[in-house]
Design an enzyme around this catalytic site. Structure first.
Site, mmCIF file in Angstrom:
data_model
loop_
_atom_site.group_PDB
_atom_site.id
_atom_site.type_symbol
_atom_site.label_atom_id
_atom_site.label_comp_id
_atom_site.label_asym_id
_atom_site.label_seq_id
_atom_site.Cartn_x
_atom_site.Cartn_y
_atom_site.Cartn_z
ATOM 1 N N TYR A 1 -0.547 5.235 2.579
ATOM 2 C CA TYR A 1 -0.408 4.615 1.260
ATOM 3 C C TYR A 1 -0.071 5.639 0.176
ATOM 4 O O TYR A 1 -0.381 5.421 -1.002
ATOM 5 C CB TYR A 1 -1.693 3.861 0.907
ATOM 6 N N PHE B 1 -6.431 1.657 -7.982
ATOM 7 C CA PHE B 1 -7.035 1.043 -6.784
ATOM 8 C C PHE B 1 -6.930 1.930 -5.541
ATOM 9 O O PHE B 1 -7.392 1.556 -4.471
ATOM 10 C CB PHE B 1 -6.391 -0.333 -6.510
ATOM 11 N N ARG C 1 6.669 -11.342 4.991
ATOM 12 C CA ARG C 1 6.086 -11.376 3.640
ATOM 13 C C ARG C 1 5.768 -12.823 3.245
ATOM 14 O O ARG C 1 4.766 -13.088 2.578
ATOM 15 C CB ARG C 1 7.049 -10.770 2.617
ATOM 16 N N THR D 1 0.217 -10.709 -2.622
ATOM 17 C CA THR D 1 -0.741 -9.604 -2.510
ATOM 18 C C THR D 1 -2.137 -10.041 -2.957
ATOM 19 O O THR D 1 -3.140 -9.767 -2.279
ATOM 20 C CB THR D 1 -0.272 -8.417 -3.386
ATOM 21 N N ARG E 1 -2.944 -14.626 3.852
ATOM 22 C CA ARG E 1 -3.849 -14.137 2.817
ATOM 23 C C ARG E 1 -4.658 -15.273 2.188
ATOM 24 O O ARG E 1 -5.838 -15.088 1.878
ATOM 25 C CB ARG E 1 -3.062 -13.337 1.781
ATOM 26 N N ASN F 1 -7.194 -7.881 1.684
ATOM 27 C CA ASN F 1 -6.311 -9.050 1.744
ATOM 28 C C ASN F 1 -5.688 -9.273 3.130
ATOM 29 O O ASN F 1 -4.596 -9.828 3.247
ATOM 30 C CB ASN F 1 -5.256 -8.970 0.632
#
Ligand code: UDP
Length: 142
Positions: free
Chosen positions: A51, A59, A87, A93, A104, A114
Site C-alpha cells: 500500500y 488512514f 470493482r 470502497t 463490500r 472492507n
C-alpha cells in the site's frame, strides 16, 4: 473487450468470517476465473510495501495494522474486462456507499475492514500481480 487479469485480496476480516468460498463463488458466477491463488499472513513491512501509494495518508497506519492482522487470500482473476468487472462486484470502497448485493455491502465491517481489495487499472494489476507472484502466473489455458 479484452481478456484481462486483476489482483484480488480477500482481506483478514473476510477470512475471519469464513466467507472465502462465498466470495470466490461470486467471481466465478461473474465469469472471472481464478488463475493463481496464495494464502499468506502479511508482515507489517509487506502490507506497507503493498500500500506504498497510500503512505502519509491519515488512514495508512490503521490500514497496515489491519492488513497484517491475519491471513489473506490473494488471487489473480482472469476474464473479459476483469479489472472493472471485479470493482463492480466488490462495490464502493466505503461500504456505506456500496450497492446492495456487492461483496463490500455484504461482508465489510468498516471503511478500513472492507473485505476485499481489487486492482484499479490493468497497469496497477500488473504491478500488484508481480508483487505477490514474482515467479509468474500460468499462461491462459483458454
Ligand atoms: N481506506 C481507509 N480509509 C479511507 C480510505 C481507504 O481505511 O479513508 C482503506 C480501505 O481498506 C481501502 C484501502 O484503504 O480499501 C485502499 O484505499 P483505496 O482508496 O485504494 O480504495 P480501494 O481501491 O480499495 O477501493
Amino acid at each position: 473487450m479484452a481478456i484481462e487479469r486483476t489482483l484480488s485480496i480477500i482481506k483478514p476480516n473476510a477470512v475471519a468470517k469464513n466467507v472465502i468460498g462465498q466470495i470466490l463463488s461470486r467471481f466465478e458466477t461473474a465469469d472471472l476465473r481464478i488463475v493463481a491463488a496464495r494464502m499468506l499472513h502479511m508482515s507489517r513491512e509487506q502490507a506497507s510495501a503493498f500500500y506504498a501509494v497510500h503512505q502519509g495518508k491519515p488512514f495508512f497506519d490503521e490500514l497496515v495494522e489491519f492488513m497484517s492482522s491475519g491471513p489473506v487470500l490473494v488471487t489473480v482473476l482472469e476474464g473479459e474486462d476483469a479489472v472493472a468487472k471485479n470493482r463492480e462486484i466488490m462495490g464502493a470502497t466505503n461500504p456505506a456507499n456500496a450497492a446492495p448485493g456487492t461483496i463490500r455491502a455484504d461482508f465489510a465491517d468498516s471503511l478500513t475492514e472492507n473485505a476485499v481489495h481489487g486492482s484499479d487499472s490493468s497497469e496497477t494489476a500488473a504491478v500488484e500481480i508481480a508483487f505477490f507472484f514474482p515467479e509468474g502466473v500460468c499462461p491462459r489455458t483458454r
